[in-house]
Design an enzyme around this catalytic site. Structure first.
Site, mmCIF file in Angstrom:
data_model
loop_
_atom_site.group_PDB
_atom_site.id
_atom_site.type_symbol
_atom_site.label_atom_id
_atom_site.label_comp_id
_atom_site.label_asym_id
_atom_site.label_seq_id
_atom_site.Cartn_x
_atom_site.Cartn_y
_atom_site.Cartn_z
ATOM 1 N N LYS A 48 24.965 -136.216 89.436
ATOM 2 C CA LYS A 48 25.251 -136.636 90.825
ATOM 3 C C LYS A 48 26.105 -135.602 91.556
ATOM 4 O O LYS A 48 26.212 -135.638 92.769
ATOM 5 C CB LYS A 48 25.950 -137.999 90.815
ATOM 6 N N PHE B 299 30.025 -128.536 79.523
ATOM 7 C CA PHE B 299 30.614 -128.212 78.222
ATOM 8 C C PHE B 299 30.932 -129.483 77.444
ATOM 9 O O PHE B 299 30.555 -129.627 76.268
ATOM 10 C CB PHE B 299 31.863 -127.349 78.451
ATOM 11 N N ASP C 167 29.644 -133.685 73.459
ATOM 12 C CA ASP C 167 29.734 -135.135 73.279
ATOM 13 C C ASP C 167 28.421 -135.718 72.777
ATOM 14 O O ASP C 167 28.405 -136.603 71.915
ATOM 15 C CB ASP C 167 30.137 -135.782 74.607
ATOM 16 N N ASP D 258 28.002 -137.880 69.387
ATOM 17 C CA ASP D 258 27.535 -139.270 69.441
ATOM 18 C C ASP D 258 26.103 -139.439 68.949
ATOM 19 O O ASP D 258 25.580 -140.557 68.950
ATOM 20 C CB ASP D 258 27.610 -139.793 70.890
ATOM 21 N N ARG E 100 19.940 -137.580 78.098
ATOM 22 C CA ARG E 100 21.016 -137.328 79.064
ATOM 23 C C ARG E 100 20.335 -137.010 80.393
ATOM 24 O O ARG E 100 19.472 -136.154 80.453
ATOM 25 C CB ARG E 100 21.876 -136.151 78.602
ATOM 26 N N ASP F 226 38.661 -141.307 71.224
ATOM 27 C CA ASP F 226 37.372 -141.984 71.355
ATOM 28 C C ASP F 226 36.560 -141.908 70.067
ATOM 29 O O ASP F 226 36.029 -142.912 69.597
ATOM 30 C CB ASP F 226 36.589 -141.346 72.505
ATOM 31 N N LYS G 250 40.439 -139.016 78.432
ATOM 32 C CA LYS G 250 39.050 -138.556 78.335
ATOM 33 C C LYS G 250 38.346 -138.532 79.686
ATOM 34 O O LYS G 250 37.448 -137.715 79.907
ATOM 35 C CB LYS G 250 38.258 -139.434 77.370
ATOM 36 N N PHE H 4 36.096 -146.466 86.670
ATOM 37 C CA PHE H 4 34.843 -145.748 86.423
ATOM 38 C C PHE H 4 34.409 -145.885 84.964
ATOM 39 O O PHE H 4 33.231 -146.115 84.666
ATOM 40 C CB PHE H 4 35.040 -144.277 86.789
ATOM 41 N N ASP I 162 31.257 -147.644 83.286
ATOM 42 C CA ASP I 162 30.360 -146.900 82.394
ATOM 43 C C ASP I 162 30.052 -147.693 81.128
ATOM 44 O O ASP I 162 28.908 -147.721 80.656
ATOM 45 C CB ASP I 162 31.020 -145.566 82.021
ATOM 46 N N ASP I 163 31.070 -148.340 80.577
ATOM 47 C CA ASP I 163 30.882 -149.130 79.360
ATOM 48 C C ASP I 163 29.930 -150.304 79.603
ATOM 49 O O ASP I 163 29.081 -150.614 78.767
ATOM 50 C CB ASP I 163 32.226 -149.667 78.865
#
Length: 361
Positions: free
Chosen positions: A55, A95, A100, A104, A109, A172, A203, A247, A251-252
């Site tokens: 975005k 980066f 990440d 994960d 993505r 995290d 984070k 935010f 996101d969660d």
């Protein structure tokens, strides 16, 4: 969302930076033309795949911040400078995301395979690519701002924010401890709102919100050691911590409930045993039988188990709780923003809040 003209002008600056980096590769000494061309071909694919495409709110926020602080339309030089700084925030994001996604074991993505999942990239290459993406920030910053009076301050903002974000990433990814390289049994006692808030602050809040605002302040000459500067940076930080927590909780919730085709990725927080807002709230509310659902299924790569956890979230009405929280945060942000001086600086935070309020992806 930015209009097409905003995007076109911003993306033109990305192309400028990409061209400079490719030129740096072309000018590397003691490499054959064949090796140089291989590097150029590879990073000419890597950069547009990993850096633009989101975005771009973080980057556009720098431009917006400089505009409101200047209180006028930017000159061509000011726009270019602000856009370069904005793209360096997007570079930092790239980066972090490349690394990440590997940590994960994510699949997609922005609606496409994660970079490490692209054919012929490999996980080993992608780890190195994440490090190179980080280095490109400092190459570009030095190239364009070495003679700027705020160069050291700009440099330190990126260094400090990278450290803060990596601390948050550690919190995290270590929600469940490891022993001898293997995941230890799930310890639900580690999933607390206190731990969650610390993770989110480091984070998400600093690099997703505060960095863009602080870069605008720094570029415009606000000294963080002066009385006026201290007050402005502190007000920016206060608002950004609230915005960042809002935010991340958003996101969660989207990770668990938004369709992948809308979200642009397949959520994996449950499988990855993430210390998310949803599991922290659930653990405050569950009875013994409901807790057993989390004990049996949270942190396991089992589609049926993941679905049972999501059903538990619905049973606990966590989505409804989130919507109530969202309205509370909107009110809290509005009140905090209204107290910021100078008044024109409020427009930056209204811009940010407008970008995330009730977002769907």
């Amino acid at each position: 969302m930015p209009n097409s003209k905003d995007k076109e002008a911003f993306l033109a600056v990305y192309k400028l930076i990409e061209g400079e980096i490719v030129s740096d590769i072309r000018n590397l000494p003691a490499l054959s033309d064949g090796v140089k061309q291989q590097l150029i071909d590879y990073y000419s694919e890597c950069l547009p795949y990993t850096v633009p495409g989101g975005k771009m709110t973080r980057g556009l926020t720098v431009i917006k911040g400089v505009e409101v602080l200047r209180g006028r339309e930017l000159t061509e030089k000011e726009y270019k400078d602000a856009a370069i700084l904005g793209w360096l925030v997007e570079w930092l994001q790239a980066f972090f995301l490349v690394a990440d996604d590997i940590m994960d074991a994510s699949i997609t993505r922005r609606g496409s395979p994660c970079w490490y999942k692209v054919p012929n990239v490999t996980q080993d290459n992608a780890i190195n690519d994440a490090l190179i993406l980080e280095n490109m920030i400092y190459q570009t910053l030095r190239r364009h701002f070495k003679s700027h009076p705020s160069y050291v301050q700009l440099l330190e903002l990126f260094i400090d924010t990278t450290f803060q974000t990596e601390v948050g990433q550690h919190i995290d990814t270590n929600g469940t401890p490891y022993a001898d390289g293997k995941r230890a049994p799930l310890d639900l006692s580690r999933f607390t709102l206190d731990r969650y808030q610390g993770c989110v602050r480091y984070k998400t809040c600093y690099y997703s919100f505060y960095l863009s605002c602080a870069l605008a302040l720094s570029y415009c000459g606000y000294d963080p050691e002066s009385d006026e500067g201290k007050a402005l940076y502190k007000k920016a930080e206060d608002v950004c911590m609230i915005l960042g927590e809002y935010f991340q909780i958003q996101d969660d919730v989207l990770d668990a409930f938004a369709p992948p085709e809308v979200l642009g990725k397949i959520g994996t927080d449950i499988e990855d045993a993430k210390c998310s807002w949803l599991v922290c709230k659930a653990l405050e509310l569950v009875n013994d039988d409901q807790r057993k659902v989390l004990v049996d299924h949270y942190g396991k790569h089992d589609p049926e188990g993941v679905q049972k956890v999501k059903e538990l979230y619905k049973e606990l009405k966590l989505e409804e709780m989130y919507h109530a929280y969202e309205e509370e945060q909107k009110t809290a942000c509005d009140e905090l923003i209204s107290k910021i001086e100078p008044e024109n600086f409020q427009e930056l935070f209204k811009f940010l809040l407008g970008k995330i309020y009730k977002r769907q992806k």
